[in-house]
Each structure stands twice: as structure tokens, then as C-alpha cells.
Write a protein that holds these residues in place. Structure first.
Motif, PDB file in Angstrom:
ATOM      1  N   PHE A 270       0.839  -1.203   0.000  1.00 26.16           N
ATOM      2  CA  PHE A 270       0.000   0.000   0.000  1.00 26.16           C
ATOM      3  C   PHE A 270       0.873   1.251   0.000  1.00 26.16           C
ATOM      4  O   PHE A 270       0.658   2.172  -0.794  1.00 26.16           O
ATOM      5  N   ILE A 271       1.886   1.274   0.878  1.00 22.00           N
ATOM      6  CA  ILE A 271       2.762   2.444   0.989  1.00 22.00           C
ATOM      7  C   ILE A 271       3.600   2.605  -0.278  1.00 22.00           C
ATOM      8  O   ILE A 271       3.764   3.712  -0.798  1.00 22.00           O
ATOM      9  N   GLY A 272       4.134   1.483  -0.780  1.00 22.28           N
ATOM     10  CA  GLY A 272       4.965   1.536  -1.985  1.00 22.28           C
ATOM     11  C   GLY A 272       4.214   2.092  -3.176  1.00 22.28           C
ATOM     12  O   GLY A 272       4.750   2.911  -3.940  1.00 22.28           O
ATOM     13  N   PHE A 273       2.961   1.679  -3.322  1.00 19.57           N
ATOM     14  CA  PHE A 273       2.150   2.191  -4.428  1.00 19.57           C
ATOM     15  C   PHE A 273       1.800   3.657  -4.213  1.00 19.57           C
ATOM     16  O   PHE A 273       1.867   4.464  -5.147  1.00 19.57           O
ATOM     17  N   THR A 274       1.438   4.008  -2.988  1.00 21.93           N
ATOM     18  CA  THR A 274       1.012   5.380  -2.693  1.00 21.93           C
ATOM     19  C   THR A 274       2.143   6.384  -2.933  1.00 21.93           C
ATOM     20  O   THR A 274       1.888   7.506  -3.387  1.00 21.93           O
ATOM     21  N   LYS A 275       3.384   5.995  -2.662  1.00 16.95           N
ATOM     22  CA  LYS A 275       4.522   6.886  -2.896  1.00 16.95           C
ATOM     23  C   LYS A 275       4.620   7.308  -4.359  1.00 16.95           C
ATOM     24  O   LYS A 275       5.067   8.415  -4.660  1.00 16.95           O
ATOM     25  N   VAL A 276       4.202   6.417  -5.246  1.00 14.67           N
ATOM     26  CA  VAL A 276       4.223   6.728  -6.674  1.00 14.67           C
ATOM     27  C   VAL A 276       2.878   7.301  -7.125  1.00 14.67           C
ATOM     28  O   VAL A 276       2.808   8.326  -7.809  1.00 14.67           O
ATOM     29  N   GLY A 277       1.788   6.634  -6.718  1.00 15.81           N
ATOM     30  CA  GLY A 277       0.464   6.976  -7.214  1.00 15.81           C
ATOM     31  C   GLY A 277      -0.053   8.326  -6.744  1.00 15.81           C
ATOM     32  O   GLY A 277      -0.659   9.071  -7.530  1.00 15.81           O
ATOM     33  N   LEU A 278       0.168   8.659  -5.479  1.00 13.90           N
ATOM     34  CA  LEU A 278      -0.393   9.902  -4.938  1.00 13.90           C
ATOM     35  C   LEU A 278       0.180  11.151  -5.613  1.00 13.90           C
ATOM     36  O   LEU A 278      -0.585  12.033  -6.023  1.00 13.90           O
ATOM     37  N   PRO A 279       1.522  11.278  -5.741  1.00 12.65           N
ATOM     38  CA  PRO A 279       2.043  12.459  -6.454  1.00 12.65           C
ATOM     39  C   PRO A 279       1.554  12.524  -7.907  1.00 12.65           C
ATOM     40  O   PRO A 279       1.253  13.617  -8.413  1.00 12.65           O
ATOM     41  N   ILE A 280       1.459  11.373  -8.557  1.00 12.24           N
ATOM     42  CA  ILE A 280       0.975  11.361  -9.940  1.00 12.24           C
ATOM     43  C   ILE A 280      -0.494  11.769  -9.996  1.00 12.24           C
ATOM     44  O   ILE A 280      -0.920  12.492 -10.908  1.00 12.24           O
ATOM     45  N   MET A 281      -1.278  11.345  -9.004  1.00 14.32           N
ATOM     46  CA  MET A 281      -2.679  11.762  -8.944  1.00 14.32           C
ATOM     47  C   MET A 281      -2.786  13.276  -8.798  1.00 14.32           C
ATOM     48  O   MET A 281      -3.592  13.929  -9.471  1.00 14.32           O
ATOM     49  N   VAL A 282      -1.963  13.860  -7.932  1.00 14.21           N
ATOM     50  CA  VAL A 282      -1.996  15.316  -7.713  1.00 14.21           C
ATOM     51  C   VAL A 282      -1.642  16.057  -9.000  1.00 14.21           C
ATOM     52  O   VAL A 282      -2.315  17.030  -9.384  1.00 14.21           O
ATOM     53  N   VAL A 283      -0.600  15.593  -9.690  1.00 12.77           N
ATOM     54  CA  VAL A 283      -0.206  16.221 -10.962  1.00 12.77           C
ATOM     55  C   VAL A 283      -1.342  16.098 -11.984  1.00 12.77           C
ATOM     56  O   VAL A 283      -1.675  17.066 -12.686  1.00 12.77           O
ATOM     57  N   SER A 284      -1.948  14.914 -12.057  1.00 10.15           N
ATOM     58  CA  SER A 284      -3.027  14.667 -13.017  1.00 10.15           C
ATOM     59  C   SER A 284      -4.219  15.585 -12.765  1.00 10.15           C
ATOM     60  O   SER A 284      -4.777  16.177 -13.705  1.00 10.15           O
ATOM     61  N   VAL A 285      -4.618  15.702 -11.504  1.00 10.51           N
ATOM     62  CA  VAL A 285      -5.788  16.529 -11.166  1.00 10.51           C
ATOM     63  C   VAL A 285      -5.473  18.006 -11.352  1.00 10.51           C
ATOM     64  O   VAL A 285      -6.348  18.797 -11.728  1.00 10.51           O
ATOM     65  N   ALA A 286      -4.228  18.394 -11.116  1.00 14.04           N
ATOM     66  CA  ALA A 286      -3.830  19.789 -11.366  1.00 14.04           C
ATOM     67  C   ALA A 286      -3.967  20.122 -12.855  1.00 14.04           C
ATOM     68  O   ALA A 286      -4.448  21.201 -13.224  1.00 14.04           O
ATOM     69  N   ILE A 287      -3.557  19.179 -13.712  1.00 13.70           N
ATOM     70  CA  ILE A 287      -3.722  19.370 -15.163  1.00 13.70           C
ATOM     71  C   ILE A 287      -5.200  19.498 -15.513  1.00 13.70           C
ATOM     72  O   ILE A 287      -5.597  20.366 -16.304  1.00 13.70           O
ATOM     73  N   CYS A 288      -6.028  18.644 -14.899  1.00 14.32           N
ATOM     74  CA  CYS A 288      -7.471  18.688 -15.156  1.00 14.32           C
ATOM     75  C   CYS A 288      -8.096  19.987 -14.677  1.00 14.32           C
ATOM     76  O   CYS A 288      -9.059  20.487 -15.279  1.00 14.32           O
ATOM     77  N   THR A 289      -7.576  20.552 -13.582  1.00 14.38           N
ATOM     78  CA  THR A 289      -8.076  21.824 -13.069  1.00 14.38           C
ATOM     79  C   THR A 289      -7.917  22.919 -14.132  1.00 14.38           C
ATOM     80  O   THR A 289      -8.860  23.655 -14.440  1.00 14.38           O
ATOM     81  N   GLY A 290      -6.709  23.011 -14.676  1.00 22.28           N
ATOM     82  CA  GLY A 290      -6.463  23.997 -15.727  1.00 22.28           C
ATOM     83  C   GLY A 290      -7.325  23.747 -16.951  1.00 22.28           C
ATOM     84  O   GLY A 290      -7.871  24.688 -17.555  1.00 22.28           O
ATOM     85  N   TYR A 291      -7.500  22.479 -17.294  1.00 24.00           N
ATOM     86  CA  TYR A 291      -8.297  22.101 -18.462  1.00 24.00           C
ATOM     87  C   TYR A 291      -9.759  22.500 -18.295  1.00 24.00           C
ATOM     88  O   TYR A 291     -10.365  23.111 -19.187  1.00 24.00           O
ATOM     89  N   LEU A 292     -10.340  22.189 -17.142  1.00 18.87           N
ATOM     90  CA  LEU A 292     -11.751  22.523 -16.897  1.00 18.87           C
ATOM     91  C   LEU A 292     -11.975  24.030 -16.854  1.00 18.87           C
ATOM     92  O   LEU A 292     -12.986  24.542 -17.360  1.00 18.87           O
ATOM     93  N   LEU A 293     -11.032  24.748 -16.240  1.00 15.79           N
ATOM     94  CA  LEU A 293     -11.149  26.208 -16.212  1.00 15.79           C
ATOM     95  C   LEU A 293     -11.053  26.785 -17.625  1.00 15.79           C
ATOM     96  O   LEU A 293     -11.687  27.801 -17.937  1.00 15.79           O
ATOM     97  N   LEU A 294     -10.263  26.128 -18.467  1.00 18.40           N
ATOM     98  CA  LEU A 294     -10.086  26.597 -19.841  1.00 18.40           C
ATOM     99  C   LEU A 294     -11.344  26.401 -20.683  1.00 18.40           C
ATOM    100  O   LEU A 294     -11.751  27.304 -21.422  1.00 18.40           O
ATOM    101  N   ILE A 295     -11.978  25.215 -20.566  1.00 21.10           N
ATOM    102  CA  ILE A 295     -13.118  24.919 -21.456  1.00 21.10           C
ATOM    103  C   ILE A 295     -14.466  25.344 -20.878  1.00 21.10           C
ATOM    104  O   ILE A 295     -15.442  25.495 -21.613  1.00 21.10           O
TER     105      ILE A 295
END
Length: 422
Positions: free
Chosen positions: A396-421
Motif C-alpha cells: 500500500f505504501i509503496g504504491f502510494t509513494k508513486v500513485g499519490l504524487p501522480i494523482m496530484v499532478v493529473s488533477v492539477a492538469i485537469c483543473t487547468g483544463y476545466l477552467l479553460l473549457i
């Protein structure tokens, strides 16, 4: 002040979620027991409970599971995996990139759980041939499957549910979710290079072992192979045009399964074994549990509270729901979260709020939020189980170390995208 029936419906919902998160008992059993408890206590009657079930979602799931069970017998997925590895000249980094793209595409066209079930074992086989640890490949594929599943109506169960509730077509998801999913996938593959790509090195003899594999030998049934390729193309086209055809997505999925069973000569019992009945049972129970909160007025209260907290500002609601969906879907499975949010969006719509952007915020947040932790999405749990059995445990911890930062980056990209469209 909550009334008695409202309190009971909330308590049952919380109890079911607690059992799902802690995995004390199987999530399907937890959801079905919760539904039965509500029916026995009279919080909802049988007819109301049945009305809460989204049979369109269940139809899509059953149909696609049967369809893929038939396609699997052709050897198509093994063929694609070996062919891709050979096109990459046996180089591990290129194989990782290729398998991430394959996983994302198949997850978009079929569904991410099914794709993981098929790609995972092939990845382990190739990694053993290369004599390298498969763990990094499997984690990358989990993340890619959730990103790819975000792109289409049928790629991830939350999208099936949202599409059914909002009346969105396959093309709607291609138009609004697919572009940002593609951008996220490219960015995430770039992150994989820094995390894994620079460290992947294999001996030349192991590369030769992979190059010696025969993709032709992976084809179990040439006739079924050709039928599978043709049917995947037809089904994809049908989903894209289902609005024009005036057909529900469940009709297309079940129709495709019926045609595939008819022409493929795959044994019916074999195909039926490919249906994840525990997932279907989980959905059945969950729809009734969430429906009880809607029936007793709890959902209406939550919706009105959200509107009051944001002043009805659609942009604030959109961003709050995007990040809230992502965070909660990382902690809970994204399926029950979306099942809870759908009627809340319905309440907002009834008050005059423009909910169109909110549907896409929930879709992107819930699907990409599944990458946050190992329990965030069904595909994560499924592949982690396969990996553990094959000697590549993903903690669980090993996956979260990789998955959580990638999730944050992904959602940040989506934030900009939704605000744009929007």
C-alpha cells in the motif's frame, strides 16, 4: 435535524463503506447486507429499492465482460503484447512505454479491470524473460489503466454510471474527457522515465529471449482472432454512434456479447465464468444503499449544503468537486463515491444550477483519483492481487509513494483544463 429513517440510512451507508475500506468482508457481501438491512427495516420497500438500481450500468458491465471473455479465447491480447515487445527490440523502457499505451487504449475501449486481468500476466511473463523486476511495470500499468479508462464512456465503471445518469454519449466522453486524459498520459509517461526508465538495464541474452518469442504462436484460434478484431471495431463505432442510433449503451454491450457468443463458438459456461459476479453484486447492493439516502432526503440535504457553501458558484463547485472526488476516490473505491454523488448532482440541477461542468469534474476526479492509493480503484486491487501471487508484491505504501504524487499532478492538469473549457 435528521429524522429516524434518515439516521438509519446514513448509519447503514457508513457501515458499508467502513467494511469496504477495511476489507473485513468482501465488498459485495457488505453492500448486499446493507441493502437487505434497509429492506428488512422498512427504510425502503422492495419496489423503491429496485427503482434505485441502474440497470443500464449493470447491462454495460455484464455485456462487456461476456464480450471480452470471448475475445480472450482468441489470443488477441497475447499477440498484441508479444508483437509490441518485439517492435521495441526487447528494450525494457520502450516496452514499459508500449505497455502503458496498450493498457490505456484497451482500458478505454474495453474496461480497465478486464484490461489489467489480461495485460498483467503477459507483463510478468516478459519481465521474467528479461530477468527484471516486474513491480515497476505493473505499477505503471495500473496508473495507465485508470488514465485510459477516464477517456471513454465504458473505460471505467464511474463513467458508465455518469453516462447513464446524465444521458451522455460515448462521443461526449471522447470530446470532454479524452483530450485531457491523453495529455495526462503523456506527462505521466515522462514521470515514469525519471522514476524507472533510467534504471532499466537488461543483459543481451535476455533481449534475445524476448525477440525469440512468436506472436503467431500466441493466436489460439485464427478465425476467432479475425472476428474479435472486427467486433471490437464495430462495438467501438456503435458506442460512438449510440446517440444517433437511439440505443442505450447497455443494449449495445449486451448485443455485442450475444453476437460474439453466437459467432465465436466459445463455450457459454466459459464466457459466463468471465463475468465478475461479485462486482455485479456490489453494484446491486450499493445502488439500493445510496438510493435509501436519496429516498429519505439525505442526498437533498447534502446537495443543498454544497450549494449554500459555494453560493451556487458553478466554477467553485466544479473545482471543489474535482479535487473532492479525487481525494475521496483515493481513499474509497471510486464506484461508491460516484454512486453517492450522482443524486447530489441531480438535486443541484433541480435548483437551477448548471451541472454540465460538474459531471465532468466528478468523472475526471473519480477516475484519476483512483490512482492515489492501492484501494482507489478496482483495477489497482485486481493487479496487486495478481502481482502478489506471482511473487511481485505491491505494498500500500509503496504504491502510494508513486500513485499519490501522480494523482496530484493529473488533477492539477485537469483543473487547468476545466477552467479553460468551462
Amino acid at each position: 435535524m435528521l429524522a429516524g429513517a434518515q439516521i438509519v440510512s446514513v448509519v447503514v451507508f457508513v457501515a458499508v463503506m467502513a467494511l469496504v475500506v477495511t476489507e473485513k468482508i468482501h465488498r459485495a457481501i457488505a453492500a448486499l447486507l446493507g441493502a437487505v438491512a434497509l429492506l428488512v427495516m422498512g427504510i425502503v420497500d422492495f419496489d423503491t429499492g429496485m427503482e434505485s438500481i441502474d440497470f443500464n450500468t449493470l447491462g454495460v458491465l455484464c455485456g462487456m465482460m461476456l464480450f471480452v471473455a470471448c475475445v480472450k479465447e482468441s489470443g488477441l491480447f497475447e499477440y498484441v503484447a508479444i508483437r509490441s515487445a518485439k517492435l521495441c527490440k526487447g528494450q525494457p523502457w520502450l516496452i514499459m512505454v508500449a505497455f502503458c499505451i496498450i493498457t490505456a487504449v484497451f482500458s478505454a475501449l474495453l474496461d480497465n479491470v478486464t484490461t489489467i486481468l489480461l495485460i498483467g500476466p503477459m507483463t510478468i511473463m516478459l519481465c521474467r524473460a528479461l530477468d527484471i523486476d516486474a513491480t515497476a511495470f505493473l505499477i505503471a500499468e495500473i496508473l495507465a489503466s485508470n488514465i485510459g479508462g477516464t477517456a471513454t464512456l465504458i473505460g471505467d465503471p464511474p463513467n458508465i454510471m455518469i453516462g447513464s445518469a446524465a444521458g451522455f454519449s460515448f462521443f461526449d466522453f471522447i470530446r470532454y474527457d479524452a483530450p485531457v486524459a491523453a495529455v495526462v498520459l503523456v506527462v505521466v509517461i515522462g514521470i515514469f522515465w525519471f522514476l524507472y526508465g533510467r534504471k532499466l538495464h537488461v543483459a543481451e541474452e535476455n533481449v534475445r529471449a524476448v525477440m525469440a518469442l512468436s506472436e503467431a504462436d500466441a493466436i489460439k484460434d485464427k478465425r476467432l482472432f479475425r472476428q474479435s478484431v472486427a467486433m471490437i471495431a464495430l462495438v467501438t463505432a456503435a458506442f460512438m454512434l449510440h446517440g444517433v442510433l437511439h440505443l442505450e449503451s447497455s443494449v449495445i454491450a449486451l448485443g455485442a456479447a450475444g453476437v460474439m457468443l453466437l459467432i465465436s463458438r466459445v463455450d457459454l459456461e466459459t464466457a459466463i465464468e468471465g463475468v465478475e459476479w461479485s462486482t455485479i453484486g456490489f453494484f446491486l447492493g450499493l445502488f439500493i444503499v445510496v438510493g435509501a439516502m436519496e429516498h429519505t432526503g439525505v442526498i437533498t440535504m447534502v446537495g443543498e449544503s454544497l450549494i449554500a457553501a459555494t453560493g451556487g458558484d458553478v466554477v467553485l463547485l466544479m473545482i471543489a468537486l474535482l479535487w473532492g472526488s479525487a481525494v475521496l476516490s483515493a481513499i474509497l473505491d471510486n464506484i461508491p463515491f460516484v454512486a453517492t454523488m450522482i443524486p447530489i448532482i441531480g438535486v443541484m440541477a433541480s435548483t437551477g444550477v448548471d451541472v454540465f461542468p460538474l459531471w465532468w469534474a466528478i468523472s475526471l476526479g473519480a477516475c484519476l483519483g483512483g490512482n492515489g492509493t492501492l484501494v482507489g480503484a478496482s483495477a489497482n486491487v485486481v493487479l496487486a492481487s495478481i502481482a502478489d501471487k506471482e511473487g511481485y508484491p505491491i505494498s500500500f505504501i509503496g504504491f502510494t509513494k508513486v500513485g499519490l504524487p501522480i494523482m496530484v499532478v493529473s488533477v492539477a492538469i485537469c483543473t487547468g483544463y476545466l477552467l479553460l473549457i468551462f
